[in-house]
Design an enzyme around this catalytic site. Structure first.
Site, mmCIF file in Angstrom:
data_model
loop_
_atom_site.group_PDB
_atom_site.id
_atom_site.type_symbol
_atom_site.label_atom_id
_atom_site.label_comp_id
_atom_site.label_asym_id
_atom_site.label_seq_id
_atom_site.Cartn_x
_atom_site.Cartn_y
_atom_site.Cartn_z
ATOM 1 N N THR A 141 -30.536 103.107 -24.397
ATOM 2 C CA THR A 141 -30.928 102.283 -25.547
ATOM 3 C C THR A 141 -31.831 101.134 -25.096
ATOM 4 O O THR A 141 -31.651 100.576 -24.003
ATOM 5 C CB THR A 141 -29.684 101.728 -26.274
ATOM 6 O OG1 THR A 141 -30.112 100.768 -27.238
ATOM 7 C CG2 THR A 141 -28.703 101.057 -25.344
ATOM 8 N N SER A 176 -23.849 93.578 -26.768
ATOM 9 C CA SER A 176 -22.597 94.120 -27.337
ATOM 10 C C SER A 176 -21.949 94.977 -26.256
ATOM 11 O O SER A 176 -22.601 95.356 -25.264
ATOM 12 C CB SER A 176 -22.875 94.984 -28.570
ATOM 13 O OG SER A 176 -23.330 96.271 -28.177
ATOM 14 N N TYR A 178 -21.000 98.021 -26.678
ATOM 15 C CA TYR A 178 -21.661 99.329 -26.748
ATOM 16 C C TYR A 178 -22.900 99.333 -25.846
ATOM 17 O O TYR A 178 -23.077 100.231 -25.012
ATOM 18 C CB TYR A 178 -22.059 99.670 -28.199
ATOM 19 C CG TYR A 178 -23.248 100.588 -28.243
ATOM 20 C CD1 TYR A 178 -23.122 101.913 -27.851
ATOM 21 C CD2 TYR A 178 -24.521 100.127 -28.603
ATOM 22 C CE1 TYR A 178 -24.221 102.756 -27.823
ATOM 23 C CE2 TYR A 178 -25.613 100.954 -28.583
ATOM 24 C CZ TYR A 178 -25.470 102.266 -28.185
ATOM 25 O OH TYR A 178 -26.566 103.090 -28.144
ATOM 26 N N HIS A 179 -23.764 98.334 -26.025
ATOM 27 C CA HIS A 179 -24.981 98.297 -25.214
ATOM 28 C C HIS A 179 -24.637 98.155 -23.722
ATOM 29 O O HIS A 179 -25.314 98.704 -22.860
ATOM 30 C CB HIS A 179 -25.909 97.156 -25.673
ATOM 31 C CG HIS A 179 -26.539 97.384 -27.026
ATOM 32 N ND1 HIS A 179 -26.050 96.816 -28.177
ATOM 33 C CD2 HIS A 179 -27.614 98.129 -27.407
ATOM 34 C CE1 HIS A 179 -26.807 97.195 -29.213
ATOM 35 N NE2 HIS A 179 -27.762 97.988 -28.771
ATOM 36 N N LYS A 182 -23.910 101.365 -22.084
ATOM 37 C CA LYS A 182 -25.133 102.110 -21.752
ATOM 38 C C LYS A 182 -25.731 101.617 -20.425
ATOM 39 O O LYS A 182 -26.298 102.396 -19.660
ATOM 40 C CB LYS A 182 -26.166 101.955 -22.868
ATOM 41 C CG LYS A 182 -25.748 102.581 -24.179
ATOM 42 C CD LYS A 182 -25.939 104.084 -24.149
ATOM 43 C CE LYS A 182 -25.980 104.659 -25.531
ATOM 44 N NZ LYS A 182 -26.232 106.095 -25.571
HETATM 45 N N1 USQ Z 1 -29.534 93.943 -38.836
HETATM 46 C C1 USQ Z 1 -29.720 93.228 -40.024
HETATM 47 N N2 USQ Z 1 -29.082 93.672 -41.139
HETATM 48 C C2 USQ Z 1 -28.300 94.790 -41.150
HETATM 49 C C3 USQ Z 1 -28.115 95.504 -39.955
HETATM 50 C C4 USQ Z 1 -28.747 95.045 -38.807
HETATM 51 O O1 USQ Z 1 -30.435 92.234 -40.056
HETATM 52 O O2 USQ Z 1 -27.761 95.120 -42.217
HETATM 53 C C5 USQ Z 1 -30.234 93.506 -37.608
HETATM 54 C C6 USQ Z 1 -29.337 93.309 -36.399
HETATM 55 O O3 USQ Z 1 -28.759 92.031 -36.396
HETATM 56 C C7 USQ Z 1 -30.289 93.591 -35.243
HETATM 57 C C8 USQ Z 1 -31.272 94.621 -35.819
HETATM 58 O O4 USQ Z 1 -31.131 94.541 -37.234
HETATM 59 O O5 USQ Z 1 -31.013 92.432 -34.946
HETATM 60 C C9 USQ Z 1 -30.992 96.038 -35.378
HETATM 61 O O6 USQ Z 1 -29.672 96.355 -35.734
HETATM 62 P P1 USQ Z 1 -29.120 97.853 -35.795
HETATM 63 O O7 USQ Z 1 -27.721 97.818 -36.304
HETATM 64 O O8 USQ Z 1 -30.083 98.753 -36.462
HETATM 65 O O9 USQ Z 1 -29.195 98.248 -34.234
HETATM 66 P P2 USQ Z 1 -28.192 98.073 -33.021
HETATM 67 O O10 USQ Z 1 -26.898 97.471 -33.400
HETATM 68 O O11 USQ Z 1 -28.926 97.406 -31.928
HETATM 69 O O12 USQ Z 1 -27.890 99.581 -32.634
HETATM 70 C C10 USQ Z 1 -28.686 100.677 -33.082
HETATM 71 C C11 USQ Z 1 -27.878 101.956 -32.868
HETATM 72 C C12 USQ Z 1 -27.651 102.153 -31.388
HETATM 73 C C13 USQ Z 1 -28.988 102.113 -30.633
HETATM 74 C C14 USQ Z 1 -29.711 100.822 -30.929
HETATM 75 C C15 USQ Z 1 -31.078 100.719 -30.319
HETATM 76 O O13 USQ Z 1 -26.652 101.894 -33.574
HETATM 77 O O14 USQ Z 1 -26.978 103.391 -31.166
HETATM 78 O O15 USQ Z 1 -28.745 102.216 -29.258
HETATM 79 O O16 USQ Z 1 -29.895 100.716 -32.360
HETATM 80 S S1 USQ Z 1 -31.491 99.063 -29.867
HETATM 81 O O17 USQ Z 1 -31.298 98.205 -31.039
HETATM 82 O O18 USQ Z 1 -32.863 99.043 -29.435
HETATM 83 O O19 USQ Z 1 -30.573 98.679 -28.827
#
Ligand code: USQ
Length: 378
Positions: A141, A176, A178-179, A182
């Site tokens: 990720t 997190s 989770y991260h 990874k």
């Molecule tokens: N966010 C909002 N509103 C929401 C949901 C999320 O503002 O309703 C924000 C979060 O705070 C964050 C961003 O959007 O800043 C991305 O959140 P996300 O829930 O889409 O992503 P994340 O929790 O980081 O995890 C997701 C996947 C995970 C993958 C990751 C890639 O669940 O499996 O590894 O995206 S990354 O984000 O590049 O680490």
């Protein structure tokens, strides 16, 4: 090729299985429905619920596909399946993918660490002991890197120190458990690769959006289960569901958090590219798998603008950020390697947003408004 797909029922696993089935490979699909069971346990439902794996496999033209219900974190069952199939390549998605779930409490945090590390460890040790030539393609990720104040390279960075130089894994700082799991996976894989001359590709992917693996597919049996809840939904998919349901988009905090995003169609293309370009022996090949960078505010504005064209009036609401994460930060990540190998990105256009919204509208009755607002905070 003989390919094992671990986590084959998932949001990425099923579209990957469908796509690879058209390429005449021999496939062994593995899943034990952990995520499905967790969703039930926490009263969350995906928008689309799939038929059984075996009945969906029967719909595929390729008859060289089998499914086994195996827990990849259980060595006995997993190693037996590995040894009898002897794959040329394994695509490893068998991990719990959610930051909010992993931060819900002690049980959820440990379950994430345990499942993700055990499944990765079981796979890499099977490769080492039974088929060292096998190419492992692992889903990492972009969140492993966090949000550093320097450009993010693709996996590795040259460090000069006291007149000497060495290439190291790019520094990692997750936000997190989770991260963090990874990051631990990547460390484990690098250890095995350098000790035992194995071949691993680690794909640092950003948040994924969309429902199709391919624009030509319209049969919903070939779509993955689509989560939009607070624990397992990714931000853009959630926003489009919220827009269709008439709920204000849940922008966390200032909305200035930037990430690299990717369409599900491109995820599947990248897996194909990784299969065709296996890591060399003794090398951990790392790709940054995203196509465009956006802030959360930009995503919300894009959804609003696109859906206006189909008369959906979108409201946007900033709410207290339930996460500890940088809300104002530098972000510039490299993503050249996949493009050099032929990836032609499917970009986030109004049409793409409208297409996802139309799919959601078809299932509007299934939207449960109670599972939208964030319940997990840290
Ligand atoms: N966010 C909002 N509103 C929401 C949901 C999320 O503002 O309703 C924000 C979060 O705070 C964050 C961003 O959007 O800043 C991305 O959140 P996300 O829930 O889409 O992503 P994340 O929790 O980081 O995890 C997701 C996947 C995970 C993958 C990751 C890639 O669940 O499996 O590894 O995206 S990354 O984000 O590049 O680490």
């Amino acid at each position: 090729m003989k390919i094992m797909i671990l986590g084959a029922n998932g949001y990425l696993g099923w579209p990957t299985s469908v796509e690879l089935s058209s390429k005449n490979h021999k496939l062994l699909l593995i899943d034990n429905f952990t995520k499905k069971n967790i969703l039930k346990e926490y009263n969350r439902q995906p928008l689309l619920i799939n038929k059984s794996m075996n009945s969906r496999i029967k719909l595929l033209e390729n008859k060289n596909i089998n499914f086994k219900n195996i827990d990849c974190s259980n060595y006995t069952g997993f190693s037996r399946a590995f040894k009898s199939f002897m794959p040329d390549a394994v695509i490893h998605y068998a991990e719990l993918p959610s930051a909010p779930y992993s931060m819900f409490g002690h049980k959820e945090g440990w379950r994430t660490l345990e499942n993700n590390l055990k499944s990765t460890f079981n796979l890499i040790t099977c490769i080492k002991d039974f088929n060292p030539n096998c190419h492992m393609i692992k889903l990492g990720t972009m969140g492993e890197y966090g949000t550093p104040n320097i450009d993010i390279e693709e996996g590795w960075i040259d460090v000069a120190h006291n007149k000497r130089k060495q290439k190291f894994l790019y520094p990692r700082q997750a936000s997190s458990l989770y991260h963090t799991s990874k990051i631990m996976d990547t460390d484990l894989l690098w250890f095995y690769v350098r000790l035992y001359n194995l071949r691993v590709t680690d794909l640092m992917q950003g948040p994924v959006y969309g429902i199709k693996s391919n624009n030509k597919i319209s049969n919903e049996n070939f779509f993955p289960e689509f989560s939009y809840d607070d624990l397992f939904g990714t931000v853009l998919n959630r926003f489009i569901v919220q827009a269709v349901a008439g709920i204000p988009l849940t922008v966390y905090g200032s909305g200035n958090q930037v990430r690299g995003y990717i369409n599900l169609i491109d995820t599947v293309k990248c897996i194909n590219i990784a299969l065709k370009n296996p890591a060399k022996k003794g090398s951990l090949e790392i790709y940054n798998q995203f196509t465009e960078q956006f802030s959360v505010n930009e995503l919300a504005a894009k959804v609003k603008k696109a859906l206006k064209k189909v008369d959906i009036d979108v409201m946007i609401k900033k709410i207290r950020n339930p996460r500890i994460e940088a809300e104002k930060h530098y972000y510039n990540a490299s993503n050249q390697k996949m493009k050099k190998l032929g990836l032609k990105p499917s970009l986030l256009t109004d049409e793409v947003i409208i297409d996802i919204a139309m799919f959601i509208k078809k299932h509007i009755k299934r939207i449960n408004k109670k599972i939208i607002q964030p319940k997990s905070g840290w």
